[in-house]
Design a protein around this motif. Structure first.
Motif, PDB file in Angstrom:
ATOM      1  N   UNK A 162     -63.632 -21.802 -22.126  1.00 18.17           N
ATOM      2  CA  UNK A 162     -64.898 -21.536 -22.811  1.00 18.17           C
ATOM      3  C   UNK A 162     -66.083 -21.512 -21.850  1.00 18.17           C
ATOM      4  N   UNK A 163     -66.037 -22.314 -20.783  1.00 15.33           N
ATOM      5  CA  UNK A 163     -67.162 -22.263 -19.840  1.00 15.33           C
ATOM      6  C   UNK A 163     -67.235 -20.896 -19.159  1.00 15.33           C
ATOM      7  N   UNK A 164     -66.105 -20.236 -18.974  1.00 11.90           N
ATOM      8  CA  UNK A 164     -66.113 -18.884 -18.417  1.00 11.90           C
ATOM      9  C   UNK A 164     -66.756 -17.920 -19.409  1.00 11.90           C
ATOM     10  N   UNK A 165     -66.437 -18.074 -20.692  1.00 12.97           N
ATOM     11  CA  UNK A 165     -67.015 -17.195 -21.705  1.00 12.97           C
ATOM     12  C   UNK A 165     -68.517 -17.375 -21.836  1.00 12.97           C
ATOM     13  N   UNK A 166     -68.962 -18.615 -21.879  1.00 12.02           N
ATOM     14  CA  UNK A 166     -70.371 -18.880 -22.161  1.00 12.02           C
ATOM     15  C   UNK A 166     -71.265 -18.853 -20.931  1.00 12.02           C
ATOM     16  N   UNK A 167     -70.768 -19.317 -19.810  1.00 12.03           N
ATOM     17  CA  UNK A 167     -71.596 -19.439 -18.609  1.00 12.03           C
ATOM     18  C   UNK A 167     -71.161 -18.531 -17.477  1.00 12.03           C
ATOM     19  N   UNK A 168     -70.013 -17.951 -17.590  1.00  9.72           N
ATOM     20  CA  UNK A 168     -69.433 -17.134 -16.541  1.00  9.72           C
ATOM     21  C   UNK A 168     -69.290 -17.890 -15.235  1.00  9.72           C
ATOM     22  N   UNK A 169     -69.011 -19.205 -15.362  1.00 11.16           N
ATOM     23  CA  UNK A 169     -68.660 -19.963 -14.167  1.00 11.16           C
ATOM     24  C   UNK A 169     -67.142 -19.930 -14.070  1.00 11.16           C
TER      25      UNK A 169
END
Length: 192
Positions: A162-169
């Motif tokens: 989810x951090x990839x989806x929301x923050x693109x980290x």
């Protein structure tokens, strides 16, 4: 058949909105598993033949459902996921799809059989027009988004991205199997 499925999906979403109930819609698309049919309006519409016609019909059906989500004003309250369960059906040749430069297809564990598109859309929450090459596992990610938990009484494949989806980290990546094999070959004097 696509028109009937789209009509049913739209009726379902409208009924849920009228009753002020949240909804979960799973729209399992028959195309493009095999060339079983193509709506008359899509026949001979693609340079890719019958397979391309099915892709165009599939695109229309997804677009019609997404247009209704917007019309209902539920765009920012709806997580939409578009994905596939496997790569192309190679035994059908041109009628079964194409994995491009990837080796393999349906029922094979090469990249062409398991690497499929994954499009996540949630207006106002997931930044638009971003591309990630992260490996996605939907279940842990969706459980995290909705505040649930992944069962701990069994081994679950995948991780929350989810951090990839929301923050693109970028998420931490395990070392690819191919790279490990190449390192082993080099250690044995076989790789270049």
């Amino acid at each position: 058949m696509s028109e009937a499925f789209v009509d049913d999906a739209i009726d379902f979403m409208r009924d849920c909105q009228q009753q002020r109930k949240p909804f979960f819609l799973y729209y399992g698309i028959a195309q493009p598993h095999v060339d079983v049919y193509s709506n008359f309006g899509f026949r001979s519409s693609s340079k890719r033949g019958r397979y391309g016609d099915m892709i165009r019909e599939m695109s229309w059906s997804v677009g019609a459902i997404m247009d209704e989500v917007k019309r209902l004003g539920e765009d920012s309250n709806t997580i939409s996921i578009f994905t596939a369960d496997n790569g192309p059906h190679l035994q059908l040749c041109n009628e079964g799809g194409d994995a491009g430069v990837l080796k393999g297809g349906k029922m094979q564990f090469w990249d062409g059989g398991i690497r499929v598109p994954g499009i996540f859309r949630w207006t106002g929450h997931i930044p638009p027009a971003k591309i990630s090459d992260e490996v996605v596992s939907q279940f842990p990610t969706l459980m995290s988004i909705v505040g649930g938990s992944v069962p701990d009484d069994r081994k679950m494949d995948g991780q929350d991205i989810s951090s990839t989806l929301f923050n693109w980290s970028p998420e931490p990546k395990p070392e690819p199997v191919a790279e490990k094999q190449l390192q082993l070959q080099r250690a044995c004097g076989k790789g270049q």
